[in-house]
Design a protein around this motif. Structure first.
Motif, PDB file in Angstrom:
ATOM      1  N   HIS A 173      29.573 -50.604   9.337  1.00  0.00           N
ATOM      2  CA  HIS A 173      30.497 -49.467   9.174  1.00  0.00           C
ATOM      3  C   HIS A 173      31.071 -49.574   7.752  1.00  0.00           C
ATOM      4  O   HIS A 173      32.159 -50.105   7.546  1.00  0.00           O
ATOM      5  N   SER A 174      30.263 -49.104   6.794  1.00  0.00           N
ATOM      6  CA  SER A 174      30.631 -49.260   5.379  1.00  0.00           C
ATOM      7  C   SER A 174      29.833 -48.240   4.595  1.00  0.00           C
ATOM      8  O   SER A 174      29.046 -47.473   5.164  1.00  0.00           O
ATOM      9  N   SER A 175      29.966 -48.295   3.298  1.00  0.00           N
ATOM     10  CA  SER A 175      29.242 -47.318   2.473  1.00  0.00           C
ATOM     11  C   SER A 175      27.751 -47.639   2.365  1.00  0.00           C
ATOM     12  O   SER A 175      27.010 -46.911   1.717  1.00  0.00           O
ATOM     13  N   THR A 176      27.279 -48.715   3.025  1.00  0.00           N
ATOM     14  CA  THR A 176      25.827 -48.969   3.073  1.00  0.00           C
ATOM     15  C   THR A 176      25.211 -48.519   4.401  1.00  0.00           C
ATOM     16  O   THR A 176      23.993 -48.618   4.583  1.00  0.00           O
ATOM     17  N   GLN A 177      26.022 -48.038   5.315  1.00  0.00           N
ATOM     18  CA  GLN A 177      25.485 -47.655   6.631  1.00  0.00           C
ATOM     19  C   GLN A 177      24.364 -46.617   6.459  1.00  0.00           C
ATOM     20  O   GLN A 177      24.346 -45.839   5.500  1.00  0.00           O
ATOM     21  N   TYR A 178      23.437 -46.597   7.431  1.00  0.00           N
ATOM     22  CA  TYR A 178      22.337 -45.639   7.349  1.00  0.00           C
ATOM     23  C   TYR A 178      22.363 -44.689   8.546  1.00  0.00           C
ATOM     24  O   TYR A 178      22.022 -45.070   9.658  1.00  0.00           O
ATOM     25  N   PRO A 179      22.779 -43.432   8.317  1.00  0.00           N
ATOM     26  CA  PRO A 179      22.701 -42.427   9.379  1.00  0.00           C
ATOM     27  C   PRO A 179      21.259 -41.918   9.457  1.00  0.00           C
ATOM     28  O   PRO A 179      20.776 -41.280   8.531  1.00  0.00           O
ATOM     29  N   ASP A 180      20.569 -42.245  10.523  1.00  0.00           N
ATOM     30  CA  ASP A 180      19.118 -42.071  10.625  1.00  0.00           C
ATOM     31  C   ASP A 180      18.751 -40.648  11.056  1.00  0.00           C
ATOM     32  O   ASP A 180      18.692 -40.339  12.243  1.00  0.00           O
ATOM     33  N   PHE A 181      18.477 -39.818  10.046  1.00  0.00           N
ATOM     34  CA  PHE A 181      18.069 -38.431  10.339  1.00  0.00           C
ATOM     35  C   PHE A 181      16.613 -38.374  10.780  1.00  0.00           C
ATOM     36  O   PHE A 181      16.181 -37.387  11.382  1.00  0.00           O
ATOM     37  N   THR A 182      15.823 -39.426  10.498  1.00  0.00           N
ATOM     38  CA  THR A 182      14.385 -39.353  10.762  1.00  0.00           C
ATOM     39  C   THR A 182      14.087 -39.290  12.266  1.00  0.00           C
ATOM     40  O   THR A 182      13.048 -38.773  12.666  1.00  0.00           O
ATOM     41  N   ASN A 183      14.999 -39.821  13.072  1.00  0.00           N
ATOM     42  CA  ASN A 183      14.798 -39.790  14.533  1.00  0.00           C
ATOM     43  C   ASN A 183      15.751 -38.837  15.250  1.00  0.00           C
ATOM     44  O   ASN A 183      15.675 -38.706  16.480  1.00  0.00           O
ATOM     45  N   ALA A 184      16.651 -38.196  14.483  1.00  0.00           N
ATOM     46  CA  ALA A 184      17.617 -37.285  15.113  1.00  0.00           C
ATOM     47  C   ALA A 184      16.900 -36.038  15.612  1.00  0.00           C
ATOM     48  O   ALA A 184      15.868 -35.626  15.071  1.00  0.00           O
ATOM     49  N   LYS A 185      17.464 -35.442  16.647  1.00  0.00           N
ATOM     50  CA  LYS A 185      16.898 -34.202  17.195  1.00  0.00           C
ATOM     51  C   LYS A 185      17.953 -33.108  17.213  1.00  0.00           C
ATOM     52  O   LYS A 185      19.148 -33.387  17.406  1.00  0.00           O
ATOM     53  N   ILE A 186      17.496 -31.890  17.027  1.00  0.00           N
ATOM     54  CA  ILE A 186      18.386 -30.728  17.107  1.00  0.00           C
ATOM     55  C   ILE A 186      17.782 -29.805  18.166  1.00  0.00           C
ATOM     56  O   ILE A 186      16.638 -29.347  18.024  1.00  0.00           O
ATOM     57  N   ASN A 187      18.509 -29.601  19.238  1.00  0.00           N
ATOM     58  CA  ASN A 187      17.987 -28.860  20.396  1.00  0.00           C
ATOM     59  C   ASN A 187      16.604 -29.375  20.796  1.00  0.00           C
ATOM     60  O   ASN A 187      15.686 -28.593  21.085  1.00  0.00           O
TER      61      ASN A 187
END
Ligand SMILES: NC(=O)C1=CN([C@@H]2O[C@H](COP(=O)(O)OP(=O)(O)OC[C@H]3O[C@@H](n4cnc5c(N)ncnc54)[C@H](O)[C@@H]3O)[C@@H](O)[C@H]2O)C=CC1
Ligand SMILES: O=C([O-])CC(=O)C(=O)O
Length: 329
Positions: A187-201
């Protein structure tokens, strides 16, 4: 009526505490049929303010709220706790990284880990919110002899919620349409929010959002820097959204996860995804129908994601090495 459960909360007179206590006492976290005892822990100088908060709790006449204890004594504060929400610690100011707080806050979690081991209920679960939360959780875990490692969590849910909102704004959908969003690492400025596996609807976010430069650049940095942006705008760190995320975390850990989905929380690594065993790192988690949790396996990690995850894990290792003297061998 069920037997009451006991929730210990440190930093209960602080900003997050004020946004958190009333929602727990109202029944919106553990359920409308679950009575709760609150054991509120503060440092001595903050006890007068804490007593004011207790007066307000009394004045709500919550049907589910049983005993309320306000104390600076850790043995009393963690007695019989089923959940410990470790919020109490100093927040950062503008211009600081969260890890700059390690020297100030880290020590708090040695005594609290020991007091949890000595006084809490056998089924204790501990969520660390106070920053830097991953390494503070590591300190608490390693000072809580006899408490299993799978009971310790550090909060990355605020980051997950932020990331879902950013993706939803970009795609023109609601945040609740975004699933499978994992925050990896610290939980820092190096965290990686993983959009590659995220789904939208139900569809890959990378199909719904064609601007991949935005996903790889501005999206990630916005989520990584959101806490700093709030401090700049508000003059104080996120409190209501942090309390909300703590509530979301607890609910996700006590309710089965929807089929195929996962949520983000930092747990003690078992070595999954090449993350060094024993570190408290965020990864995709699901809660099973028996109430236990597991790391979701088989989430694809491409080269881009690997590099980002490794960078955040490297920072966790640095933080751990910096607090060696707080971790009994
Ligand atoms: N993990 C996350 O996503 C987030 C974490 N945070 C962190 O949460 C922490 C608390 O934030 P706020 O409530 O806004 O700060 P605050 O300063 O308003 O409140 C902190 C409270 O903790 C108390 N405290 C300090 N040392 C303590 C100890 N040893 N035992 C018990 N209580 C103690 C203080 O007296 C104060 O009342 C900060 O470290 C902040 O950086 C904040 C937002 C999000
Ligand atoms: O940024 C901070 O210092 C407070 C925090 O952890 C957040 O808002 O995510």
């Amino acid at each position: 009526m069920k037997e009451p459960i006991t929730i210990s909360i440190t930093g209960a007179a602080g900003h997050i505490g004020y946004a958190l206590l009333f929602r727990i006492a109202s029944g919106s976290v553990f359920g409308a049929d679950q009575p709760v005892n609150l054991r509120l822990i503060e440092i001595e100088p903050a006890l007068p303010a804490l007593h004011g908060v207790v007066m307000e709790l009394d004045d709500c006449a919550f049907p589910l709220l049983r005993e309320v204890v306000a104390t600076a004594d850790l043995d009393e504060g963690f007695a019989g706790a089923n959940w410990a929400l470790l919020v109490g610690s100093v927040p950062r100011k503008a211009g600081m990284e969260r890890s700059d707080l390690l020297g100030i806050n880290g020590r708090i979690f040695t005594g609290q880990g020991q007091a949890i081991a000595k006084n809490a209920a056998k089924n204790i679960r501990v969520l660390v919110v106070g920053n830097p939360c991953n390494t503070n959780a590591l300190i608490a875990k390693n000072n809580a002899a006899g408490v299993p490692s799978d009971r310790f969590f550090a909060m990355t849910r605020l980051d997950e919620n932020r990331a879902k909102s950013q993706l939803a704004f970009k795609a023109g959908v609601h945040a609740s349409d975004v699933t499978n969003l994992c925050i990896w690492g610290n939980h820092s400025s190096t965290q990686y929010p993983d959009f590659t596996n995220a789904k939208i609807n139900g569809k890959p976010a990378t199909d719904v959002i064609s601007d991949h430069d935005w996903l790889k650049g501005e999206f990630i940095s916005t989520v990584q820097q959101r806490g700093a942006a709030i401090i700049k705008a508000r003059g104080a760190s996120s409190a209501a959204s942090a309390a909300n995320a703590a509530i979301d975390t607890v609910k996700s850990l006590i309710q089965p996860t929807a089929d195929g989905d996962w949520f983000s929380v930092a747990v003690c690594s078992d070595g999954s995804y090449g993350i060094e065993k024993g570190l408290i790192a965020s990864m995709p988690i699901r809660t099973k129908s028996d109430g236990s949790w597991e790391v979701v396996q088989g989430v694809p990690v491409d080269d881009f994601s690997r590099e980002k995850i490794d960078a955040s894990v490297a920072e966790l290792i640095e933080e751990r090495d910096a607090v060696k003297d707080l971790i009994p061998s």
